[in-house]
Structure formats: C-alpha cells, structure tokens
Motif scaffolding. Structure first.
Motif, PDB file in Angstrom:
ATOM      1  N   ASN A  42       5.603  -3.641   1.507  1.00 49.59           N
ATOM      2  CA  ASN A  42       4.815  -4.503   2.384  1.00 49.59           C
ATOM      3  C   ASN A  42       3.620  -3.713   2.901  1.00 49.59           C
ATOM      4  O   ASN A  42       3.744  -2.538   3.239  1.00 49.59           O
ATOM      5  CB  ASN A  42       5.639  -5.001   3.572  1.00 49.59           C
ATOM      6  N   THR A  81      11.354 -17.751  -2.700  1.00 54.30           N
ATOM      7  CA  THR A  81      11.138 -16.364  -2.289  1.00 54.30           C
ATOM      8  C   THR A  81      10.489 -16.295  -0.921  1.00 54.30           C
ATOM      9  O   THR A  81      10.892 -15.490  -0.069  1.00 54.30           O
ATOM     10  CB  THR A  81      10.261 -15.635  -3.325  1.00 54.30           C
ATOM     11  N   LYS A 107      12.277  -6.516  -1.368  1.00 58.96           N
ATOM     12  CA  LYS A 107      10.891  -6.474  -1.813  1.00 58.96           C
ATOM     13  C   LYS A 107      10.494  -4.999  -1.958  1.00 58.96           C
ATOM     14  O   LYS A 107      10.922  -4.172  -1.148  1.00 58.96           O
ATOM     15  CB  LYS A 107       9.995  -7.182  -0.793  1.00 58.96           C
ATOM     16  N   GLY A 140      -1.516  -6.599  -5.285  1.00 59.94           N
ATOM     17  CA  GLY A 140      -0.316  -7.419  -5.440  1.00 59.94           C
ATOM     18  C   GLY A 140       0.691  -6.848  -6.423  1.00 59.94           C
ATOM     19  O   GLY A 140       1.892  -7.114  -6.315  1.00 59.94           O
ATOM     20  N   TYR A 170       4.350  -8.858  -6.292  1.00 58.99           N
ATOM     21  CA  TYR A 170       3.980 -10.218  -6.652  1.00 58.99           C
ATOM     22  C   TYR A 170       4.144 -10.402  -8.163  1.00 58.99           C
ATOM     23  O   TYR A 170       3.903  -9.464  -8.936  1.00 58.99           O
ATOM     24  CB  TYR A 170       2.526 -10.516  -6.281  1.00 58.99           C
ATOM     25  N   VAL A 195      -0.007 -18.686  -5.513  1.00 60.14           N
ATOM     26  CA  VAL A 195       0.883 -18.881  -6.653  1.00 60.14           C
ATOM     27  C   VAL A 195       0.191 -19.703  -7.738  1.00 60.14           C
ATOM     28  O   VAL A 195      -0.374 -20.773  -7.463  1.00 60.14           O
ATOM     29  CB  VAL A 195       2.174 -19.595  -6.195  1.00 60.14           C
ATOM     30  N   ALA A 246       8.620 -19.408  -6.261  1.00 62.26           N
ATOM     31  CA  ALA A 246       7.848 -18.716  -5.232  1.00 62.26           C
ATOM     32  C   ALA A 246       8.203 -19.230  -3.839  1.00 62.26           C
ATOM     33  O   ALA A 246       8.361 -18.444  -2.898  1.00 62.26           O
ATOM     34  CB  ALA A 246       6.352 -18.879  -5.491  1.00 62.26           C
ATOM     35  N   TRP A 274       1.684 -14.921  -1.055  1.00 66.86           N
ATOM     36  CA  TRP A 274       0.584 -14.736  -2.000  1.00 66.86           C
ATOM     37  C   TRP A 274       0.191 -16.105  -2.554  1.00 66.86           C
ATOM     38  O   TRP A 274       0.876 -17.112  -2.305  1.00 66.86           O
ATOM     39  CB  TRP A 274       0.976 -13.783  -3.141  1.00 66.86           C
ATOM     40  N   ASP A 283       0.877 -14.351 -11.306  1.00 63.43           N
ATOM     41  CA  ASP A 283       0.164 -14.785 -10.111  1.00 63.43           C
ATOM     42  C   ASP A 283      -0.982 -13.830  -9.778  1.00 63.43           C
ATOM     43  O   ASP A 283      -2.055 -14.267  -9.322  1.00 63.43           O
ATOM     44  CB  ASP A 283       1.124 -14.901  -8.931  1.00 63.43           C
ATOM     45  N   VAL A 284      -0.778 -12.542  -9.990  1.00 60.25           N
ATOM     46  CA  VAL A 284      -1.861 -11.579  -9.771  1.00 60.25           C
ATOM     47  C   VAL A 284      -3.003 -11.849 -10.749  1.00 60.25           C
ATOM     48  O   VAL A 284      -4.176 -11.899 -10.366  1.00 60.25           O
ATOM     49  CB  VAL A 284      -1.345 -10.132  -9.935  1.00 60.25           C
TER      50      VAL A 284
END
Length: 214
Positions: free
Chosen positions: A35, A169, A32, A130, A135, A159, A166, A157, A139-140
C-alpha cells in the motif's frame, strides 16, 4: 456503514498507528502486496516512525519505506517483501516495468529505488506504480492505454477487466480496514494488535467475525 463513516471522520486526527492501519490494512493483514499513501510532513517524525515499524514488524515480513518527501507530504510504502518478490517474477508485470526503464536484474531493492526516483521526479504520477501495489496487469495496461478514461469500475484502482472480481476485492479491502481500525479503537497500539491477528492465522475468518460484530 455507520462505523465506516466514523472511521473516515476520525482518521484525520488519529495517531500514526491508526492512520497506518487505515491506509494499509490489506498489506498489514497479508491480503495485498503493498500500500502506498502520503501524510502531512509536519504531522509526525517519519524517520522515527519508520524505524519503529521496522523494529516491531520486520520479523513478520513487513517492510516500510519512504518513497518520496517534500515540504508538505511524506509518501510511504508498506509492503510484504515475499509477495513483492513473487510479483516481480511475473513475466507480464516485467514487460510493463521494462517499458518504463526498470533494470532486468529484478532485484526488489533496485526496483523500489527506481520507483522512488520516478515518483519523486516525474511530472505525472508513474502509471506503473500499480504493478507494485498488486493491481491486475490488464487494469494497469488498460489505464495506460486509455489515459485513465473508459474504465468499467473505479475503486482502489480503475478497472478495465473483470469488474465483478475487482468489486469483491475492493469490498474485502474495506472490511480489512474496518476490522483493523475497530481493533485499534479498543487496544490503541497497532504493534500489539497486529501480531495477535497475524498469530491467529485465519485472517479471512477473523475478518468475518469482526465485520459481523460491527
């Protein structure tokens, strides 16, 4: 599942390194780009911890930045510089960030400074955050357009597109956290444990091995 519950119950009284693993394992393990998390302002000397992280993990491409600080909480961003720089090259992500006033130079440091200001001073939490956390763009955008409602799945997050992917993930991120936290229960020191995992290269294979042993 029992191990997951044990991790959640022990994290409140844990060391900074353990909390760092709990909140940012996917980024630490390279799955990722970033964070974001906040901790009790009085719990640690954050300036010291940030310097220690940079000293031990900087040559692995990992960065830590203080994003926001008030009387009660300190918000930190742990990120992989190369992954974030690649994200900023995505035209769709740039469209979202441009709408919120980010500069067109797309310099990573400048963007993070602007994000820090937005988080520190905005009445509402900036929805474009995001984008930096990796993300999916849809989705954002879906979150912004729906004001956080009408989502198909809620995990790391909310979705709005491709909930099956998702969920996969989210499960992977959970396994990252469980595997890394389990390692710290044995070794204790994040800055000894994490380099060993990184050196092994096959993070996914390593995760599968640790998850099977839980």
């Amino acid at each position: 599942m029992k191990h997951s519950m044990a991790i959640r119950s022990s994290v409140e009284t844990a060391s900074f390194g353990y909390k760092l693993a709990y909140h940012s394992a996917p980024s630490l393990l390279g799955l990722k780009p970033a964070n974001l998390f906040s901790l009790n302002q009085r719990a640690y000397n954050f300036d010291t911890e940030v310097r220690r992280f940079r000293r031990n993990m900087g040559h692995y491409g990992l960065r830590m930045r203080t994003i926001c600080r008030n009387q009660n909480r300190c918000t930190l961003l742990v990120f992989r510089e190369d992954m974030l720089e690649r994200l900023l090259q995505d035209p769709d992500r740039r469209v979202v960030l441009t709408a919120y006033g980010y500069e067109a130079s797309w310099d990573l440091e400048a963007c993070l400074t602007f994000l820090s200001g937005r988080i520190s001073h905005s009445v509402e939490f900036p929805h474009e955050t995001g984008i930096f956390l990796g993300y999916p763009v849809q989705d954002v955008i879906g979150f912004i357009q729906n004001r956080g409602e009408n989502f198909k799945l809620c995990g790391v997050w909310k979705v709005y597109d491709n909930p099956e992917q998702a969920q996969h993930t989210f499960d992977l991120y959970d396994r990252c956290r469980e595997a890394l936290c389990k390692q710290l229960e044995g070794d204790g020191d994040l800055y000894q444990t994490l380099p060993r995992l990184i050196a092994r290269g096959n993070i996914l294979g390593t995760l599968k091995k640790y998850v099977m042993e839980m």
